[in-house]
Scaffold this motif. Structure first.
Motif, PDB file in Angstrom:
ATOM      1  N   PHE A 163      83.192  59.198 -18.153  1.00  0.00           N
ATOM      2  CA  PHE A 163      82.604  59.175 -16.812  1.00  0.00           C
ATOM      3  C   PHE A 163      83.683  59.333 -15.746  1.00  0.00           C
ATOM      4  CE2 PHE A 163      81.119  57.034 -12.973  1.00  0.00           C
ATOM      5  CZ  PHE A 163      79.900  57.671 -12.768  1.00  0.00           C
ATOM      6  N   GLN A 164      84.781  58.610 -15.893  1.00  0.00           N
ATOM      7  CA  GLN A 164      85.857  58.674 -14.909  1.00  0.00           C
ATOM      8  C   GLN A 164      86.539  60.039 -14.911  1.00  0.00           C
ATOM      9  OE1 GLN A 164      86.929  56.482 -12.599  1.00  0.00           O
ATOM     10  NE2 GLN A 164      85.312  55.034 -13.090  1.00  0.00           N
ATOM     11  N   TYR A 165      86.726  60.599 -16.094  1.00  0.00           N
ATOM     12  CA  TYR A 165      87.443  61.878 -16.221  1.00  0.00           C
ATOM     13  C   TYR A 165      86.618  63.039 -15.691  1.00  0.00           C
ATOM     14  CZ  TYR A 165      90.976  64.923 -18.337  1.00  0.00           C
ATOM     15  OH  TYR A 165      91.991  65.827 -18.550  1.00  0.00           O
ATOM     16  N   ASN A 166      85.296  62.930 -15.788  1.00  0.00           N
ATOM     17  CA  ASN A 166      84.430  64.069 -15.449  1.00  0.00           C
ATOM     18  C   ASN A 166      83.581  63.862 -14.198  1.00  0.00           C
ATOM     19  OD1 ASN A 166      84.630  65.981 -17.979  1.00  0.00           O
ATOM     20  ND2 ASN A 166      84.495  63.896 -18.775  1.00  0.00           N
ATOM     21  N   LYS A 167      83.731  62.737 -13.522  1.00  0.00           N
ATOM     22  CA  LYS A 167      82.861  62.487 -12.365  1.00  0.00           C
ATOM     23  C   LYS A 167      83.181  63.452 -11.233  1.00  0.00           C
ATOM     24  CE  LYS A 167      85.665  58.878 -10.150  1.00  0.00           C
ATOM     25  NZ  LYS A 167      85.703  57.485  -9.697  1.00  0.00           N
ATOM     26  N   PRO A 168      82.176  63.830 -10.459  1.00  0.00           N
ATOM     27  CA  PRO A 168      80.760  63.515 -10.691  1.00  0.00           C
ATOM     28  C   PRO A 168      80.192  64.369 -11.822  1.00  0.00           C
ATOM     29  CG  PRO A 168      80.956  64.951  -8.799  1.00  0.00           C
ATOM     30  CD  PRO A 168      82.369  64.654  -9.244  1.00  0.00           C
TER      31      PRO A 168
ATOM     32  N   LYS B 177      75.442  65.270 -19.063  1.00  0.00           N
ATOM     33  CA  LYS B 177      74.558  64.106 -18.953  1.00  0.00           C
ATOM     34  C   LYS B 177      73.943  63.781 -20.310  1.00  0.00           C
ATOM     35  CE  LYS B 177      73.414  64.896 -14.075  1.00  0.00           C
ATOM     36  NZ  LYS B 177      72.344  65.249 -13.097  1.00  0.00           N
ATOM     37  N   ILE B 178      73.573  64.822 -21.056  1.00  0.00           N
ATOM     38  CA  ILE B 178      73.021  64.614 -22.394  1.00  0.00           C
ATOM     39  C   ILE B 178      74.088  64.024 -23.311  1.00  0.00           C
ATOM     40  CG2 ILE B 178      72.138  65.810 -24.436  1.00  0.00           C
ATOM     41  CD1 ILE B 178      70.735  67.757 -22.526  1.00  0.00           C
ATOM     42  N   PHE B 179      75.307  64.513 -23.182  1.00  0.00           N
ATOM     43  CA  PHE B 179      76.414  63.990 -23.987  1.00  0.00           C
ATOM     44  C   PHE B 179      76.645  62.511 -23.686  1.00  0.00           C
ATOM     45  CE2 PHE B 179      81.004  63.263 -24.684  1.00  0.00           C
ATOM     46  CZ  PHE B 179      81.071  63.570 -26.026  1.00  0.00           C
ATOM     47  N   LEU B 180      76.594  62.153 -22.406  1.00  0.00           N
ATOM     48  CA  LEU B 180      76.762  60.760 -22.010  1.00  0.00           C
ATOM     49  C   LEU B 180      75.630  59.904 -22.580  1.00  0.00           C
ATOM     50  CD1 LEU B 180      78.662  58.974 -20.343  1.00  0.00           C
ATOM     51  CD2 LEU B 180      77.196  59.388 -18.360  1.00  0.00           C
ATOM     52  N   ALA B 181      74.420  60.449 -22.566  1.00  0.00           N
ATOM     53  CA  ALA B 181      73.286  59.740 -23.175  1.00  0.00           C
ATOM     54  C   ALA B 181      73.513  59.548 -24.666  1.00  0.00           C
ATOM     55  CB  ALA B 181      71.994  60.516 -22.932  1.00  0.00           C
ATOM     56  N   GLY B 182      74.140  60.550 -25.296  1.00  0.00           N
ATOM     57  CA  GLY B 182      74.473  60.436 -26.711  1.00  0.00           C
ATOM     58  C   GLY B 182      75.445  59.296 -26.976  1.00  0.00           C
ATOM     59  N   LEU B 183      76.416  59.121 -26.094  1.00  0.00           N
ATOM     60  CA  LEU B 183      77.355  58.011 -26.226  1.00  0.00           C
ATOM     61  C   LEU B 183      76.630  56.664 -26.142  1.00  0.00           C
ATOM     62  CD1 LEU B 183      80.404  59.295 -24.138  1.00  0.00           C
ATOM     63  CD2 LEU B 183      80.476  58.571 -26.524  1.00  0.00           C
ATOM     64  N   PHE B 184      75.684  56.564 -25.223  1.00  0.00           N
ATOM     65  CA  PHE B 184      74.906  55.326 -25.111  1.00  0.00           C
ATOM     66  C   PHE B 184      74.059  55.095 -26.372  1.00  0.00           C
ATOM     67  CE2 PHE B 184      75.758  55.583 -20.500  1.00  0.00           C
ATOM     68  CZ  PHE B 184      76.063  54.245 -20.251  1.00  0.00           C
TER      69      PHE B 184
END
Length: 229
Positions: free
Chosen positions: A50-55, A62-69
């Motif tokens: 999140f920090q490296y790619n924000k915003p 966003k899908i990749f981030l959801a995958g991490l969750f």
């Protein structure tokens, strides 16, 4: 939080916690501490990504981030793997995470089936070999494990198809990470349904899983698309 953008610092913290988690995994008195260390790994990856790619604007990210969750939830449930329903829930979360990763790896470049044939042949032989070892012991887990292996091979395929689509550093980091995932999944399944002492599983499963997540996240942050999708 911004300190995690420093890759060297993040790497040190991540692998230090991974080392602790592998130790605590094998000491029953540290069970509750182990919950913290295991969940800290993917949490660190989420913060770093999140920090490296924000915003985060791209739908794929966003899908990749959801995958991490999804992996984070799966990690929590699989800590209590002795309970069948909780184990299956964790497995389902992992499948969702891998599907999200597969979507992130996908691209619109045309590919020739001739190029994929040797790769698919090796995957098929591998699946048949592992399935032959565990088939008699799967019981009610036959369909869930079969689906999980299918998703695992799917993510492997789409990671391979990133070749010549993204820069080489990103490709090799992600592909190496997915290979680590195959090792982790294989050892875990063989330990559960074939031989409880297979492949030093008490150490290797978590080590390869930690490498998988780290290399994939790092590879995605280093990605540069070489063709117009």
């Amino acid at each position: 939080m911004t300190a995690f953008v420093n890759i060297k610092y993040f790497t040190f913290v991540y692998f230090f916690i991974l080392f602790l988690d592998i130790i605590f995994k094998n000491i029953s008195d540290f069970f509750y501490v182990r919950i913290f260390t295991k969940l800290s790994l993917v949490t660190l990856l989420i913060v770093f990504f999140f920090q490296y790619n924000k915003p985060i604007k791209l739908l794929k990210d966003k899908i990749f981030l959801a995958g991490l969750f999804a992996f984070l939830l799966g990690d929590f449930f699989l800590i209590f793997y002795e309970y069948e329903t909780i184990y299956l829930t964790g497995l389902f979360c992992f499948m969702l995470g891998k599907i999200a990763y597969t979507v992130r790896f996908s691209n619109q470049k045309d590919f020739k089936i001739k190029r994929l044939f040797p790769f698919l042949t090796i995957l098929f032989i591998y699946i048949v070999f592992v399935a032959s070892l565990i088939f008699d012991n799967l019981g009610d887990f036959f369909i869930p494990v079969l689906l999980y292996f299918f998703v695992s091979m799917l993510i492997f395929l789409f990671a391979y198809l990133r070749y010549d689509v993204v820069n080489s550093l990103s490709f090799y980091l992600v592909f190496a990470g997915v290979v680590c995932s195959v090792f982790s999944d294989s050892i875990s399944v063989l330990q559960s349904f074939y031989n409880q002492n297979f492949g030093l599983n008490q150490y290797s499963v978590m080590l390869f899983y930690g490498l998988f997540q780290y290399l994939v996240v790092l590879g995605i942050t280093k990605e540069t698309v070489l063709i117009n999708e």
